[in-house]
Design a protein around this motif. Sequence first.
Motif, PDB file in Angstrom:
ATOM      1  N   LYS A 134      50.764  57.743  33.677  1.00 39.85           N
ATOM      2  CA  LYS A 134      51.938  58.354  33.046  1.00 39.85           C
ATOM      3  C   LYS A 134      53.217  57.782  33.636  1.00 39.85           C
ATOM      4  O   LYS A 134      54.158  57.421  32.904  1.00 39.85           O
ATOM      5  CB  LYS A 134      51.898  59.871  33.222  1.00 39.85           C
ATOM      6  CG  LYS A 134      53.077  60.592  32.569  1.00 39.85           C
ATOM      7  CD  LYS A 134      52.968  62.096  32.754  1.00 39.85           C
ATOM      8  CE  LYS A 134      54.173  62.809  32.122  1.00 39.85           C
ATOM      9  NZ  LYS A 134      54.102  64.289  32.318  1.00 39.85           N
ATOM     10  N   LYS A 137      53.782  54.177  32.544  1.00 36.21           N
ATOM     11  CA  LYS A 137      54.267  54.115  31.151  1.00 36.21           C
ATOM     12  C   LYS A 137      55.747  54.455  31.088  1.00 36.21           C
ATOM     13  O   LYS A 137      56.523  53.805  30.370  1.00 36.21           O
ATOM     14  CB  LYS A 137      53.458  55.064  30.283  1.00 36.21           C
ATOM     15  CG  LYS A 137      53.677  54.879  28.794  1.00 36.21           C
ATOM     16  CD  LYS A 137      52.677  55.701  27.990  1.00 36.21           C
ATOM     17  CE  LYS A 137      52.852  55.441  26.500  1.00 36.21           C
ATOM     18  NZ  LYS A 137      51.837  56.197  25.701  1.00 36.21           N
ATOM     19  N   GLN A 142      53.139  48.539  29.810  1.00 35.27           N
ATOM     20  CA  GLN A 142      52.252  48.738  28.671  1.00 35.27           C
ATOM     21  C   GLN A 142      50.956  49.345  29.207  1.00 35.27           C
ATOM     22  O   GLN A 142      50.283  48.750  30.042  1.00 35.27           O
ATOM     23  CB  GLN A 142      51.949  47.400  27.991  1.00 35.27           C
ATOM     24  CG  GLN A 142      51.074  47.506  26.752  1.00 35.27           C
ATOM     25  CD  GLN A 142      51.811  48.090  25.566  1.00 35.27           C
ATOM     26  OE1 GLN A 142      53.007  47.818  25.372  1.00 35.27           O
ATOM     27  NE2 GLN A 142      51.132  48.895  24.776  1.00 35.27           N
ATOM     28  N   VAL A 143      50.642  50.542  28.743  1.00 39.65           N
ATOM     29  CA  VAL A 143      49.457  51.244  29.231  1.00 39.65           C
ATOM     30  C   VAL A 143      48.514  51.526  28.068  1.00 39.65           C
ATOM     31  O   VAL A 143      48.944  51.992  27.008  1.00 39.65           O
ATOM     32  CB  VAL A 143      49.842  52.563  29.937  1.00 39.65           C
ATOM     33  CG1 VAL A 143      48.594  53.343  30.343  1.00 39.65           C
ATOM     34  CG2 VAL A 143      50.702  52.274  31.163  1.00 39.65           C
TER      35      VAL A 143
END
Length: 259
Positions: A134, A137, A142-143
């Motif tokens: 979290k 991001k 970029q997750v």
Amino acid sequence: MRKSTSMWSSWLTIIGAIVLVSGTSASAETGKISANPANGKVIFTEGKGGVPACLSCHGENALGIDAMGSPRLANIGYVYLVKQLTDFAADRRVPSGLGAVMNGFAKELSEQDRRDVAAYVDSLPRKFEPSDLKALKEEGQQVGQTYLGKLLAHSGVKGKVASCYSCHGFNGRGADPMFPAIGNQKYVYLVNQLKSWRDDTRNNDPVVGGVHMMQAVAKTLTDDDIYNVAAYLSSAPPVNVRDGLLIDNQTVLKEILVR
């Protein structure tokens, strides 16, 4: 899918021999690996000569730091760690970014020092510290989607790539001494390495039948595949509820002649 998985699995015995030869040094008298974890701790925590303390980049507990792109070293496998340090020293692996310092550092460590550091970090208490996806991001990384990464890690993609499970075990928990633990490895590091395998900037993986194993795998992956599988592996719990086992990745370490 079965054919693809079988192809990779059939190489395991050969690769085990390759990794053992390149990653260890044995005592002629005892047949055991000679290492000194106490010396490794000094190098890790205080450095040696021109080599700074390893913890300054890899963290106090050797769990890696996403912000630096540095990997977890703790408990991922003694043989693998020795091989990587040896490859850095010989310029067989030349990282980019902040990791570029590793070649110079490894050259300043003796062969024995490299074994000692590897023995120390592989014997640290096991800790589960997943990447904070979290936060990454929110910082603009970029997750990927962990549920999609789980599918790839456990089942692969039919006609495309075998599962990570095939070589690295359940949730990437490692298959010591042949394959390192990649589960609970840092997200940023996993992404960077998979992209490096894919674009040929890293090529020190085992070669079997003229094929670089990790390069062959990575070249089948899209960016989204890489983000997804890295998201899953970086937060994957190491215990398989089916067998209840926590793999310690110390098969080789247990045979070390401690000096």
